[in-house]
Design an enzyme around this catalytic site. Structure first.
Site, PDB file in Angstrom:
ATOM      1  N   LYS A 297      -9.749  12.906  -5.692  1.00 19.01           N
ATOM      2  CA  LYS A 297      -8.602  13.187  -6.569  1.00 19.01           C
ATOM      3  C   LYS A 297      -8.197  14.658  -6.426  1.00 19.01           C
ATOM      4  O   LYS A 297      -7.010  14.982  -6.381  1.00 19.01           O
ATOM      5  CB  LYS A 297      -8.949  12.867  -8.031  1.00 19.01           C
TER       6      LYS A 297
ATOM      7  N   TYR B 202     -15.363  10.393  -5.956  1.00 20.26           N
ATOM      8  CA  TYR B 202     -14.099  10.076  -6.647  1.00 20.26           C
ATOM      9  C   TYR B 202     -13.350  11.351  -7.024  1.00 20.26           C
ATOM     10  O   TYR B 202     -12.182  11.526  -6.671  1.00 20.26           O
ATOM     11  CB  TYR B 202     -14.378   9.241  -7.911  1.00 20.26           C
TER      12      TYR B 202
ATOM     13  N   THR C 207      -6.982  13.541 -12.937  1.00 22.03           N
ATOM     14  CA  THR C 207      -8.059  13.378 -13.909  1.00 22.03           C
ATOM     15  C   THR C 207      -8.709  14.713 -14.256  1.00 22.03           C
ATOM     16  O   THR C 207      -8.660  15.647 -13.450  1.00 22.03           O
ATOM     17  CB  THR C 207      -9.125  12.420 -13.323  1.00 22.03           C
ATOM     18  N   ASP C 208      -9.344  14.772 -15.421  1.00 20.22           N
ATOM     19  CA  ASP C 208     -10.098  15.984 -15.781  1.00 20.22           C
ATOM     20  C   ASP C 208     -11.349  16.150 -14.913  1.00 20.22           C
ATOM     21  O   ASP C 208     -11.937  17.232 -14.869  1.00 20.22           O
ATOM     22  CB  ASP C 208     -10.482  15.980 -17.270  1.00 20.22           C
ATOM     23  N   GLU C 209     -11.744  15.058 -14.212  1.00 17.74           N
ATOM     24  CA  GLU C 209     -13.000  15.116 -13.456  1.00 17.74           C
ATOM     25  C   GLU C 209     -12.926  16.090 -12.285  1.00 17.74           C
ATOM     26  O   GLU C 209     -13.957  16.514 -11.760  1.00 17.74           O
ATOM     27  CB  GLU C 209     -13.405  13.711 -12.994  1.00 17.74           C
TER      28      GLU C 209
ATOM     29  N   LEU D 167     -17.309   2.121 -18.864  1.00 18.61           N
ATOM     30  CA  LEU D 167     -18.246   2.048 -19.994  1.00 18.61           C
ATOM     31  C   LEU D 167     -17.748   1.211 -21.176  1.00 18.61           C
ATOM     32  O   LEU D 167     -18.424   0.262 -21.600  1.00 18.61           O
ATOM     33  CB  LEU D 167     -18.603   3.465 -20.479  1.00 18.61           C
TER      34      LEU D 167
ATOM     35  N   ALA E 155      -1.610   5.063  -8.187  1.00 22.33           N
ATOM     36  CA  ALA E 155      -2.413   4.309  -7.210  1.00 22.33           C
ATOM     37  C   ALA E 155      -3.611   5.122  -6.748  1.00 22.33           C
ATOM     38  O   ALA E 155      -3.458   6.218  -6.203  1.00 22.33           O
ATOM     39  CB  ALA E 155      -1.547   3.929  -6.014  1.00 22.33           C
ATOM     40  N   ALA E 156      -4.796   4.581  -6.963  1.00 20.03           N
ATOM     41  CA  ALA E 156      -6.026   5.247  -6.525  1.00 20.03           C
ATOM     42  C   ALA E 156      -7.209   4.314  -6.772  1.00 20.03           C
ATOM     43  O   ALA E 156      -7.142   3.424  -7.615  1.00 20.03           O
ATOM     44  CB  ALA E 156      -6.239   6.541  -7.312  1.00 20.03           C
TER      45      ALA E 156
ATOM     46  N   ASP F 173       0.842  -1.198   0.000  1.00 16.23           N
ATOM     47  CA  ASP F 173       0.000   0.000   0.000  1.00 16.23           C
ATOM     48  C   ASP F 173       0.880   1.253   0.000  1.00 16.23           C
ATOM     49  O   ASP F 173       1.867   1.308   0.744  1.00 16.23           O
ATOM     50  CB  ASP F 173      -0.866  -0.040   1.274  1.00 16.23           C
ATOM     51  N   ILE F 174       0.485   2.254  -0.781  1.00 17.28           N
ATOM     52  CA  ILE F 174       1.248   3.521  -0.767  1.00 17.28           C
ATOM     53  C   ILE F 174       1.211   4.165   0.625  1.00 17.28           C
ATOM     54  O   ILE F 174       2.062   4.995   0.942  1.00 17.28           O
ATOM     55  CB  ILE F 174       0.742   4.542  -1.823  1.00 17.28           C
TER      56      ILE F 174
ATOM     57  N   ARG G 298     -18.007  12.597 -22.854  1.00 15.99           N
ATOM     58  CA  ARG G 298     -16.670  12.370 -22.319  1.00 15.99           C
ATOM     59  C   ARG G 298     -15.679  12.599 -23.457  1.00 15.99           C
ATOM     60  O   ARG G 298     -16.024  12.492 -24.635  1.00 15.99           O
ATOM     61  CB  ARG G 298     -16.522  10.935 -21.771  1.00 15.99           C
TER      62      ARG G 298
HETATM   63  P1  NAD Z   1      -7.400   1.266 -11.825  1.00 13.12           P
HETATM   64  O1  NAD Z   1      -8.501   1.283 -10.821  1.00 13.12           O
HETATM   65  O2  NAD Z   1      -7.500   0.372 -13.012  1.00 13.12           O
HETATM   66  O3  NAD Z   1      -6.025   0.901 -11.113  1.00 13.12           O
HETATM   67  C1  NAD Z   1      -5.621   1.472  -9.887  1.00 13.12           C
HETATM   68  C2  NAD Z   1      -4.496   0.601  -9.336  1.00 13.12           C
HETATM   69  O4  NAD Z   1      -4.045   1.213  -8.100  1.00 13.12           O
HETATM   70  C3  NAD Z   1      -4.923  -0.830  -8.990  1.00 13.12           C
HETATM   71  O5  NAD Z   1      -3.963  -1.735  -9.493  1.00 13.12           O
HETATM   72  C4  NAD Z   1      -4.962  -0.843  -7.463  1.00 13.12           C
HETATM   73  O6  NAD Z   1      -4.645  -2.120  -6.923  1.00 13.12           O
HETATM   74  C5  NAD Z   1      -3.918   0.202  -7.125  1.00 13.12           C
HETATM   75  N1  NAD Z   1      -4.132   0.849  -5.813  1.00 13.12           N
HETATM   76  C6  NAD Z   1      -5.249   1.456  -5.370  1.00 13.12           C
HETATM   77  N2  NAD Z   1      -5.057   1.962  -4.143  1.00 13.12           N
HETATM   78  C7  NAD Z   1      -3.777   1.645  -3.794  1.00 13.12           C
HETATM   79  C8  NAD Z   1      -2.998   1.887  -2.652  1.00 13.12           C
HETATM   80  N3  NAD Z   1      -3.487   2.524  -1.578  1.00 13.12           N
HETATM   81  N4  NAD Z   1      -1.707   1.439  -2.620  1.00 13.12           N
HETATM   82  C9  NAD Z   1      -1.205   0.761  -3.694  1.00 13.12           C
HETATM   83  N5  NAD Z   1      -1.918   0.509  -4.820  1.00 13.12           N
HETATM   84  C10 NAD Z   1      -3.192   0.944  -4.856  1.00 13.12           C
HETATM   85  O7  NAD Z   1      -7.236   2.782 -12.245  1.00 13.12           O
HETATM   86  P2  NAD Z   1      -6.735   3.407 -13.630  1.00 13.12           P
HETATM   87  O8  NAD Z   1      -7.900   3.611 -14.507  1.00 13.12           O
HETATM   88  O9  NAD Z   1      -5.556   2.650 -14.114  1.00 13.12           O
HETATM   89  O10 NAD Z   1      -6.286   4.846 -13.121  1.00 13.12           O
HETATM   90  C11 NAD Z   1      -4.953   5.083 -12.661  1.00 13.12           C
HETATM   91  C12 NAD Z   1      -4.833   6.524 -12.237  1.00 13.12           C
HETATM   92  O11 NAD Z   1      -5.144   7.373 -13.340  1.00 13.12           O
HETATM   93  C13 NAD Z   1      -5.793   6.915 -11.112  1.00 13.12           C
HETATM   94  O12 NAD Z   1      -5.110   7.765 -10.230  1.00 13.12           O
HETATM   95  C14 NAD Z   1      -6.912   7.657 -11.826  1.00 13.12           C
HETATM   96  O13 NAD Z   1      -7.490   8.624 -10.988  1.00 13.12           O
HETATM   97  C15 NAD Z   1      -6.157   8.298 -12.968  1.00 13.12           C
HETATM   98  N6  NAD Z   1      -6.948   8.549 -14.199  1.00 13.12           N
HETATM   99  C16 NAD Z   1      -7.718   7.557 -14.746  1.00 13.12           C
HETATM  100  C17 NAD Z   1      -8.424   7.810 -15.921  1.00 13.12           C
HETATM  101  C18 NAD Z   1      -9.243   6.732 -16.583  1.00 13.12           C
HETATM  102  O14 NAD Z   1      -9.956   7.018 -17.564  1.00 13.12           O
HETATM  103  N7  NAD Z   1      -9.191   5.488 -16.143  1.00 13.12           N
HETATM  104  C19 NAD Z   1      -8.347   9.075 -16.524  1.00 13.12           C
HETATM  105  C20 NAD Z   1      -7.562  10.058 -15.916  1.00 13.12           C
HETATM  106  C21 NAD Z   1      -6.852   9.785 -14.770  1.00 13.12           C
HETATM  107  P1  TYD Z   2     -17.058   5.499 -16.762  1.00 12.54           P
HETATM  108  O1  TYD Z   2     -16.425   4.596 -17.745  1.00 12.54           O
HETATM  109  O2  TYD Z   2     -17.500   4.947 -15.441  1.00 12.54           O
HETATM  110  O3  TYD Z   2     -16.068   6.737 -16.554  1.00 12.54           O
HETATM  111  P2  TYD Z   2     -16.321   8.171 -15.807  1.00 12.54           P
HETATM  112  O4  TYD Z   2     -17.545   8.086 -14.982  1.00 12.54           O
HETATM  113  O5  TYD Z   2     -15.090   8.294 -14.982  1.00 12.54           O
HETATM  114  O6  TYD Z   2     -16.425   9.188 -16.912  1.00 12.54           O
HETATM  115  O7  TYD Z   2     -18.335   6.159 -17.446  1.00 12.54           O
HETATM  116  C1  TYD Z   2     -18.195   6.853 -18.669  1.00 12.54           C
HETATM  117  C2  TYD Z   2     -19.553   7.432 -19.000  1.00 12.54           C
HETATM  118  O8  TYD Z   2     -20.440   6.356 -19.301  1.00 12.54           O
HETATM  119  C3  TYD Z   2     -20.181   8.177 -17.836  1.00 12.54           C
HETATM  120  O9  TYD Z   2     -20.901   9.305 -18.363  1.00 12.54           O
HETATM  121  C4  TYD Z   2     -21.147   7.176 -17.239  1.00 12.54           C
HETATM  122  C5  TYD Z   2     -21.567   6.338 -18.428  1.00 12.54           C
HETATM  123  N1  TYD Z   2     -21.880   4.922 -18.154  1.00 12.54           N
HETATM  124  C6  TYD Z   2     -23.074   4.374 -18.647  1.00 12.54           C
HETATM  125  O10 TYD Z   2     -23.874   5.055 -19.304  1.00 12.54           O
HETATM  126  N2  TYD Z   2     -23.328   3.061 -18.375  1.00 12.54           N
HETATM  127  C7  TYD Z   2     -22.483   2.276 -17.629  1.00 12.54           C
HETATM  128  O11 TYD Z   2     -22.799   1.086 -17.385  1.00 12.54           O
HETATM  129  C8  TYD Z   2     -21.249   2.857 -17.163  1.00 12.54           C
HETATM  130  C9  TYD Z   2     -20.281   2.038 -16.354  1.00 12.54           C
HETATM  131  C10 TYD Z   2     -20.999   4.184 -17.452  1.00 12.54           C
END
Ligand code: NAD
Ligand code: TYD
Length: 364
Positions: free
Chosen positions: A163, A159, A133-135, A199, A81-82, A58-59, A223
């Site tokens: 972040k 979430y 993230t952009d969120e 999604l 990690a998140a 864990d971080i 998105r």
């Molecule tokens: P993910 O959920 O697929 O992976 C997260 C990883 O972090 C997992 O392997 C988990 O085991 C690990 N983790 C979680 N908490 C931890 C902790 N306390 N200590 C050690 N490891 C831990 O997420 P992702 O989609 O790969 O996203 C990675 C990062 O990018 C996140 O910080 C997320 O906010 C950011 N991000 C994601 C997206 C997206 O579209 N998925 C877009 C922009 C930014």
């Molecule tokens: P998601 O992949 O969960 O990413 P984020 O919420 O971080 O943008 O969702 C992408 C978009 O798709 C979001 O507007 C929610 C929508 N969505 C659905 O319409 N149906 C689904 O089953 C899921 C998981 C997401």
């Protein structure tokens, strides 16, 4: 030289580690606690590669992180990690506060203890890159300009709030202690190893399994999509040349409504893997209850990273989504393995139906 990647067994982190080691011989220490989203199968091609050292942890474990830092002396940390899923954060925000906020705080403190006594020039050359993230910028009206780096921070979900809080801590550790940080704000990613709760992978996996394709609300939420490998190349570029203490938005100018994404995937599957009954996959679309507080639109203005660092995405949405659908078709074993007990429990919580539910087509 060595870098420490946290969360490197998740979706983006594992793509980053794979891409990094495909281009560089610099060792990666990969610290991941292997939550439900962490999957070592993503990294199976590195099993015998001595440049990749995986550590389960864990971080927030200060003793473990201190020991790793002293032993491996990384020149940089890339913090992925998140907890990352908005819907999960609505059902259980506590994990997000703990991992994303408290975890980042504890990681920053461990890193500060390691970094403070470093001699020059290792100290000034050190980097802590925080992946955000952009969120955190909140939701945009239909005609509003895309998020720049100076947009107000207005998170709306547990979430994105967690972040944003972690981003603020990273910023403060730079301004107060001088830690050389960089923060990136990327739009929605898609591509290989994406956990099928989000999604795009959910739609591909459900379509092939004959299940419903759940579209929240009216499906007109927008998105801005980026192929994951483009996100990884942008992070590598920011790490290499980003201006310390600043933030970079990362995106590919690909705004799409959710319903259009779902239809796009359906038509790709109609060609690549037609349904046995000859009907279109769109018949599986079902409009379901909207997400509470659902952000209407995200859009990234990526001019800063393009102009300052010369970064551009390699994939258009059309090429990226075709590669992604093909990847899922070719990696059915990976899908089967992640659909373990924990995943099925989550599907039950979120959609209120058994994971093996049959398709109940609703006109799109
Ligand atoms: P993910 O959920 O697929 O992976 C997260 C990883 O972090 C997992 O392997 C988990 O085991 C690990 N983790 C979680 N908490 C931890 C902790 N306390 N200590 C050690 N490891 C831990 O997420 P992702 O989609 O790969 O996203 C990675 C990062 O990018 C996140 O910080 C997320 O906010 C950011 N991000 C994601 C997206 C997206 O579209 N998925 C877009 C922009 C930014
Ligand atoms: P998601 O992949 O969960 O990413 P984020 O919420 O971080 O943008 O969702 C992408 C978009 O798709 C979001 O507007 C929610 C929508 N969505 C659905 O319409 N149906 C689904 O089953 C899921 C998981 C997401």
């Amino acid at each position: 030289m060595t870098i420490l990647v946290t969360g490197g067994a998740g979706f983006i982190g594992s793509n980053f580690v794979l891409d990094w080691l495909a281009k560089s011989d610099e060792t990666v220490v990969n610290l991941d606690k292997l939550s439900y989203a962490g999957n070592l199968q993503n990294l199976s091609s590195l099993e015998k590669d001595s440049r990749h050292l995986f550590v389960k942890g864990d971080i927030g474990d200060a003793t473990l992180v201190a020991e790793l830092l002293v032993r491996h002396q990384p020149r940089a940390i890339v913090n992925f990690a998140a907890e990352s899923h908005v819907d999960r954060s609505i059902h259980g925000p506590g994990e997000f506060v703990q991992n994303n906020i408290v975890g980042t705080y504890q990681l920053l403190e461990s890193v500060r203890s390691y970094w403070s006594p470093l001699p020059a020039p290792a100290k000034s050359n050190f980097r802590f890159l925080h992946v955000s993230t952009d969120e955190v910028f909140g939701s945009l009206d239909k005609s509003a300009p895309a998020f720049t780096e100076r947009h107000a921070i207005e998170p709306n979900s547990p979430y994105s709030a967690s972040k944003a809080a972690s981003d603020h801590l990273v910023r403060a550790w730079h301004h107060t202690y001088g830690l050389p940080v960089l923060t990136t704000h990327c739009s929605n990613n898609y591509g290989p190893y994406h956990f099928p709760e989000k999604l795009i992978p959910l739609v591909i996996v459900n379509a092939l399994a004959g299940k419903t394709l759940p579209v929240y609300g009216d499906g007109q939420q927008i998105r801005d999509w980026l192929y994951v490998k483009d996100h990884c190349s942008a992070i590598a570029r920011v790490l290499e040349a980003g201006q310390v203490g600043t933030t970079y938005n990362i995106g590919g100018w690909n705004e799409k409504a959710n319903l259009d994404i779902v239809r796009n995937i359906c038509s790709l599957l109609d060609t690549l893997k037609p349904r046995s009954d000859g009907k279109p996959y769109q018949d599986q679309i079902a409009f379901v209850t909207d997400r509470p507080g659902h952000d209407r639109r995200y859009a990234i203005d990526a001019r800063k990273i393009e102009q300052e660092l010369g970064w551009k995405p390699a994939e258009s949405f059309e090429t990226g989504i075709a590669k992604t659908v093909q990847w899922y078709l070719s990696n059915q074993d990976w899908v089967a393995n992640v659909q373990s007990g924990a995943y099925r429990d989550w599907v039950q919580t979120q959609y209120g139906a058994p994971a093996a539910e049959e398709a109940s087509p609703v006109a799109a």
